[in-house]
Structure formats: structure tokens, C-alpha cells
Design a protein around this motif. Structure first.
Motif, short mmCIF file in Angstrom:
data_model
loop_
_atom_site.label_atom_id
_atom_site.label_comp_id
_atom_site.label_asym_id
_atom_site.label_seq_id
_atom_site.Cartn_x
_atom_site.Cartn_y
_atom_site.Cartn_z
N GLU A 76 44.65 27.93 34.08
CA GLU A 76 45.48 26.99 34.86
C GLU A 76 45.42 25.56 34.33
OE1 GLU A 76 44.80 23.68 37.20
OE2 GLU A 76 43.10 25.01 37.14
N TRP B 297 51.35 30.08 47.38
CA TRP B 297 52.78 30.23 47.19
C TRP B 297 53.20 30.67 45.80
CZ3 TRP B 297 50.83 26.29 50.29
CH2 TRP B 297 51.30 26.27 51.61
N MET C 56 49.50 29.78 39.71
CA MET C 56 49.25 31.12 39.17
C MET C 56 50.12 31.35 37.93
SD MET C 56 49.10 33.36 42.71
CE MET C 56 50.36 32.53 43.65
N ARG D 12 40.56 32.46 41.53
CA ARG D 12 41.04 31.58 42.61
C ARG D 12 42.16 32.19 43.43
NH1 ARG D 12 41.54 26.38 39.01
NH2 ARG D 12 40.93 27.82 37.34
N GLU E 32 33.40 38.96 33.86
CA GLU E 32 33.63 38.10 35.03
C GLU E 32 32.30 37.82 35.74
OE1 GLU E 32 36.11 36.31 36.74
OE2 GLU E 32 34.34 35.88 37.95
N VAL F 35 28.84 34.84 31.30
CA VAL F 35 28.70 34.56 29.87
C VAL F 35 27.89 33.27 29.69
CG1 VAL F 35 29.97 33.88 27.79
CG2 VAL F 35 30.82 35.74 29.25
C1 LIG Z 1 43.01 26.25 47.50
C2 LIG Z 1 43.94 26.63 46.37
C3 LIG Z 1 45.30 26.66 46.59
C4 LIG Z 1 46.17 27.03 45.57
N1 LIG Z 1 47.50 27.14 45.83
C5 LIG Z 1 48.31 27.68 44.89
C6 LIG Z 1 49.66 28.01 45.22
O1 LIG Z 1 50.09 27.83 46.35
N2 LIG Z 1 50.45 28.56 44.25
C7 LIG Z 1 49.96 28.80 42.99
O2 LIG Z 1 50.71 29.31 42.16
N3 LIG Z 1 48.68 28.49 42.66
C8 LIG Z 1 47.85 27.94 43.58
N4 LIG Z 1 46.55 27.68 43.28
C9 LIG Z 1 46.13 27.73 41.87
C10 LIG Z 1 45.82 29.14 41.35
O3 LIG Z 1 44.91 29.76 42.20
C11 LIG Z 1 45.21 28.99 39.97
O4 LIG Z 1 46.09 28.23 39.15
C12 LIG Z 1 44.96 30.31 39.27
O5 LIG Z 1 44.54 31.32 40.15
C13 LIG Z 1 43.90 30.06 38.20
O6 LIG Z 1 43.70 31.23 37.44
P1 LIG Z 1 42.75 31.17 36.17
O7 LIG Z 1 42.66 32.52 35.65
O8 LIG Z 1 43.17 30.05 35.28
O9 LIG Z 1 41.32 30.69 36.75
P2 LIG Z 1 40.37 31.45 37.75
O10 LIG Z 1 41.14 32.19 38.76
O11 LIG Z 1 39.40 30.44 38.24
O12 LIG Z 1 39.64 32.51 36.82
C14 LIG Z 1 38.62 32.16 35.95
C15 LIG Z 1 37.47 33.14 36.16
O13 LIG Z 1 36.46 32.87 35.18
C16 LIG Z 1 35.22 33.20 35.78
N5 LIG Z 1 34.16 32.56 35.01
C17 LIG Z 1 33.88 31.24 34.92
N6 LIG Z 1 32.84 31.05 34.09
C18 LIG Z 1 32.47 32.26 33.64
C19 LIG Z 1 31.44 32.69 32.76
N7 LIG Z 1 30.61 31.83 32.16
N8 LIG Z 1 31.32 34.01 32.52
C20 LIG Z 1 32.16 34.90 33.11
N9 LIG Z 1 33.15 34.54 33.96
C21 LIG Z 1 33.29 33.23 34.22
C22 LIG Z 1 35.38 32.68 37.20
O14 LIG Z 1 34.47 33.27 38.09
C23 LIG Z 1 36.82 33.01 37.51
O15 LIG Z 1 36.93 34.23 38.23
C24 LIG Z 1 45.66 27.33 44.28
C25 LIG Z 1 44.28 27.30 44.06
C26 LIG Z 1 43.43 26.97 45.10
C27 LIG Z 1 41.95 26.99 44.85
#
Ligand SMILES: Cc1cc2nc3c(=O)[nH]c(=O)nc-3n(C[C@H](O)[C@H](O)[C@H](O)COP(=O)(O)OP(=O)(O)OC[C@H]3O[C@@H](n4cnc5c(N)ncnc54)[C@H](O)[C@@H]3O)c2cc1C
Length: 454
Positions: free
Chosen positions: A429, A92, A438, A72, A64, A245
Motif C-alpha cells: 500500500e 470501502w 486495497m 490490514r 506471514e 522474517v
Molecule cells: C483502519 C483502516 C481503514 C482502511 N480503509 C480502507 C478502505 O476503506 N478502502 C481501502 O481500499 N483500503 C483501506 N485501508 C487500507 C488497506 O487496508 C491497505 O491498503 C491494504 O490492506 C494493505 O495491504 P498490504 O498487503 O500492502 O499490507 P498489509 O495488509 O499490512 O500486509 C502486510 C503483511 O506483512 C506482514 N509482515 C510484516 N512484517 C513481516 C515480517 N517480518 N515477516 C512476515 N510477515 C510480515 C504483516 O503481518 C501483514 O500481514 C484501510 C486500512 C486501515 C488499517
């Protein structure tokens, strides 16, 4: 954020099938030693993948880039009042988010009610939740669209995807006033004006979630609790924060994941990096041009969340929320069902408004957000005690809040982005049927893990 039961089919056909095709020859995974996987990203997608693989007996290493897990999902408290929790990222949990709900049950994280009834603040006039709405013509046209959604053929869905949501609603009879209102409300779902959103993504969001709206609960104590519970089970020794990475090499059946300090070798890799981060990773062999081109066309929505701590809950109703035509855009009560005299209202600004707020100092943001509320309650500026904001469009790892599929892109580029690259599987996502949620992050992480375990 778009939603998806029908589209889950789509992921199965285009995502899972192609994952299977691209997996390594069976003998690589049939060896007696423990199989290994490097997972890029400790957001919900990466953590869900690691948890699933670990339970299946794999060695996992999660890398990470940030100094924290959760991505996020970012729960916070104010130092002025550590008893109240608010979310600067995902908010939510929806009634239909079955996987998320079942993980919360398994990990003993209670869900608490987090539903709202919107007031409207337009041109300085405050209307109560039952005092505003769309014209009868717009209402009828919308209902017809939602009712007919299930019967749309694949060709009709592709055609719908070519329109933006604003133009399509205009085509089916929305007046200018209806469109402006729809833009205020729906842009809080997509994070940008509905002029930029695929009409298919929008119609699917509302048709497939109907009669629910996916804004039902949140995790008691903060959504970040789920990340912590995942991490406990994955094992702290298997998760490296502050580890960016830079490069992924595939040679002779081994994947080598390169960071500044170390190279991690494994049988496979699951990459959950959001698109702009993914484009900064050097792949060897390189990603196919079609995939990098698709990636460079996907943008993320601009959202700036601003939580303000007030001395008194002057909004009174526990389920208070308000859509407005001000810079602060959408307000909601973040401390619903949390005891205390003080309370937190969060402003959720999208698109250009998010950029305006992002460029101000905390002091100026606090002034704007509390003044925008004066038409609702003139005491709001003097009751405000502290502010905490996060502008996701300025986050260096996501460059935005969540993926925004523009006209033509849901069917045009999403299937290309889902394709595995040798032994690198993609998740997150942005690739999910529950895109923007999420739930979608978890489902894609688990689907990638499943494809490896099979
Ligand atoms: C303002 C906001 C409101 C939202 N509201 C909602 C809601 O109400 N309900 C809901 O269900 N969802 C909501 N979401 C969406 C939800 O947060 C995301 O869909 C989910 O958390 C994404 O998870 P993920 O693992 O796909 O991506 P991320 O959580 O972005 O995880 C990816 C990770 O990869 C890491 N990374 C990137 N590049 C590298 C690299 N080169 N090397 C190592 N690590 C790296 C990043 O730092 C990050 O921590 C919201 C998001 C935001 C921003």
C-alpha cells in the motif's frame, strides 16, 4: 488515503523502470527448473503477487508473521450476533478500483452498495446531510483547485507537495470555520489532521477521484473473503502463518529468507512488509542508507475503529453516517444492506482521538462512543450490546493504519522507497499510486510479480 490516475504514470516511470534495472541477469531466470519466489506478508499485496506468480508457473512461498492472512483487511462478526459482518480494517471498495472489482468478479464475491450521506454533529448540534457545508468562498476556491489540477506541471505539483493541506487551503481563501470543518471531514481520509498531510497528496485525492469518492461498495460477507479466495488458489501448503522474517541475505544469485525456524531459498523475494516492520528486517547486503533514512521518515496514520452492536437501528437511514467534533469522530452504518433488527454503527477515530480511545478499556470506550451519540439519539447508550475495537497504531506489524505522506514526502521519499534492492522487490500500500487502498496493495504486488515474470 490518496488516489491517483495521473500518479499511476509516476509509479510506472519511477517504480517499474527501476525494478527492471535491478533485476538479476536474465540467465538466472532462464533456467529450465521452476523459478521460485519468497513473498513476505500475506496481506492483499503479497497474496496478489503470489497468485500472479503461481499462475505464471513459479514456486511461491508466502511468509506471514501474524496467525492469520489478510493483513490490514480484517472482517469480523460479534459472538452476540454472528450474522452481521463488520470491518475493523479496510472498509470501502471504490468505483474506480478496477483491479479489485475484477478480482471480486473472477472469484465470485458480490459487491454490495456501501455509500453514505454525512450528517454533521458540531458543538452538540445535529445537521442533516443537506443542511451543512462550506462557505461560498471556500467552495469556489476548492472547485477552482480541483478543475485546475489536471493542468498542473510537474514543478507545480512538487511545489504543492511542500505545503500541508491546511496551510494551502488557508492560502487559497478558506476561513477558520471552513478549515475546521475541512479538517473534520478530510482527516477521516488521511487518518490524521490535515495539518500533517501533503497538500499534493490531498489535492490529488480529491481531484483524481472527482466526481466519485472511492467509498462505494464492500464485499458481501466481508472483505476478508478476497484473502481466503486468493489463499485457496495459491494453496495452503504455500502459505506459512506465524512466520516472522528476521533476515534476508543475497549471495551468489540466491535470496535466503531467514525465520526463527527455517531458511527459505529462492531466485527472488517480494517484500510487502509495512515500513516499520521492514526496518526491523536485517538485510545482507544492507539496504542503502538513503533508503533506510527515507523509510525512517515515513509515518503511518493513527486510526482506531470501534464497532458497536445495537439492539435497534435507531439511525433509521440505511446510508447513515455522521462526521462529528467528538472523540468518536466519524460514525457510519456498518450493516447497510445486511438484514436484521440489530445493527452496527462503527466509530472511526483518527489522530489524537484514536489514541484517546485506544488507551481506554472496552467498557469505557463503549461509554464514550454511545454518549457522544446522545445529541443525535438519547437512547444510544441503553441500546448498545457489545463493542469490538482495533487501534491500528498499536498493531505491532504496521504501527498505524496506512502510510501518511507529510509535506514534501510524496515526491521526496516515495520514489526512493520503491527502489528494488538486488533481487528483492518492494510492494505494498505505502508504495502505490492508489496509496492507502486495497487497490494500491494489489497493484504493487502484481507489478512486482510482473517485473519478475518479464
Ligand atoms: C483502519 C483502516 C481503514 C482502511 N480503509 C480502507 C478502505 O476503506 N478502502 C481501502 O481500499 N483500503 C483501506 N485501508 C487500507 C488497506 O487496508 C491497505 O491498503 C491494504 O490492506 C494493505 O495491504 P498490504 O498487503 O500492502 O499490507 P498489509 O495488509 O499490512 O500486509 C502486510 C503483511 O506483512 C506482514 N509482515 C510484516 N512484517 C513481516 C515480517 N517480518 N515477516 C512476515 N510477515 C510480515 C504483516 O503481518 C501483514 O500481514 C484501510 C486500512 C486501515 C488499517
Amino acid at each position: 488515503m490518496s488516489n491517483k490516475n495521473n500518479r499511476r504514470q509516476f509509479l510506472k516511470i519511477l517504480g517499474a523502470t527501476s525494478l527492471g534495472v535491478a533485476l538479476a541477469p536474465k540467465d538466472v531466470f532462464a533456467q529450465k527448473r521452476k523459478k521460485s519466489c519468497v513473498i513476505i506478508g500475506a496481506g492483499f499485496s503479497g497474496l496478489a503477487a503470489a497468485y500472479k506468480l503461481k499462475n505464471a508457473g513459479w514456486n511461491v512461498t508466502v511468509l506471514e508473521a501474524r496467525n492469520r492472512i489478510g493483513g490490514r483487511v480484517f472482517s469480523q462478526t460479534f459472538k452476540e450476533n454472528p450474522n452481521l459482518t463488520f470491518e475493523l480494517g479496510a472498509e470501502w471498495v471504490g468505483e474506480s478500483h478496477e483491479r479489485l472489482k475484477s478480482l471480486c468478479r473472477d472469484f465470485s464475491i458480490p459487491l454490495q452498495k456501501h455509500q453514505f450521506e454525512d450528517y454533521l454533529l458540531q458543538n452538540g448540534k445535529v445537521s442533516r446531510p443537506n443542511e451543512w457545508g462550506f462557505s461560498p468562498t471556500a467552495k469556489a476556491a476548492f472547485e477552482k483547485l480541483i478543475k485546475g489540477y489536471d493542468k498542473l506541471t510537474a514543478a507545480q505539483k512538487t511545489k504543492l507537495d511542500r505545503y500541508d493541506w491546511w496551510t494551502y487551503l488557508e492560502k487559497i481563501g478558506f476561513s477558520e470555520d471552513d478549515l475546521r470543518l475541512r479538517d473534520l471531514t478530510d482527516s477521516t481520509d488521511f487518518g490524521e489532521s490535515i495539518r500533517h498531510v501533503s497538500a499534493f497528496a490531498a489535492a490529488a485525492e480529491y481531484a483524481e477521484s472527482s466526481p466519485k469518492n472511492e467509498m462505494d461498495y464492500k464485499m458481501t460477507g466481508g472483505n476478508s473473503r478476497l484473502a481466503e479466495e486468493f489463499a485457496k488458489r495459491i494453496g495452503a501448503e504455500n502459505i506459512r502463518t506465524n512466520t516472522l522474517v528476521a533476515e534476508i541475505n543475497q549471495l551468489g544469485g540466491t535470496v535466503s529468507v531467514v525465520t526463527a525456524a527455517e531458511t527459505f531459498k529462492a531466485d527472488a523475494c517480494i517484500c510487502t512488509a509495512p515500513i516499520n516492520s521492514l526496518l526491523k528486517i536485517k538485510f545482507n547486503p544492507a539496504l542503502p542508507t538513503i533508503q533506510t533514512e527515507a523509510a525512517s521518515r515515513l509515518i503511518y496514520a493513527r486510526i482506531c475503529k470501534n464497532s458497536v452492536l445495537y439492539d435497534k437501528r435507531f439511525w433509521k437511514a440505511e446510508n447513515f453516517s455522521m462526521v462529528s467534533d467528538t472523540t468518536s469522530h466519524f460514525y457510519f452504518h456498518s450493516t447497510q444492506n445486511q438484514n436484521g433488527t440489530q445493527g452496527i454503527l462503527t466509530s472511526y477515530a483518527v489522530g489524537e482521538k484514536a489514541d484517546v480511545l485506544a488507551s481506554q478499556s472496552d467498557e469505557r470506550r463503549l461509554k464514550i462512543i454511545t454518549r457522544d451519540l446522545v445529541d443525535f439519539n438519547e437512547d444510544s447508550p441503553k441500546l448498545a450490546k457489545a463493542i469490538s475495537s482495533y487501534a491500528w497504531q498499536r498493531d505491532k506489524f504496521t504501527d498505524g493504519a496506512y502510510a501518511l505522506y507529510r509535506p514534501g514526502q510524496w515526491f521526496g521519499i516515495r520514489p526512493i522507497l520503491q527502489r528494488p534492492h538486488g533481487k528483492i522487490l518492494f510492494a505494498g500500500e505505502h508504495l502505490a499510486d492508489w496509496q492507502g487502498f486495497m487497490e494500491g496493495a494489489i497493484e504493487t504486488g502484481e507489478a512486482a510479480a510482473d517485473a519478475l515474470i518479464r
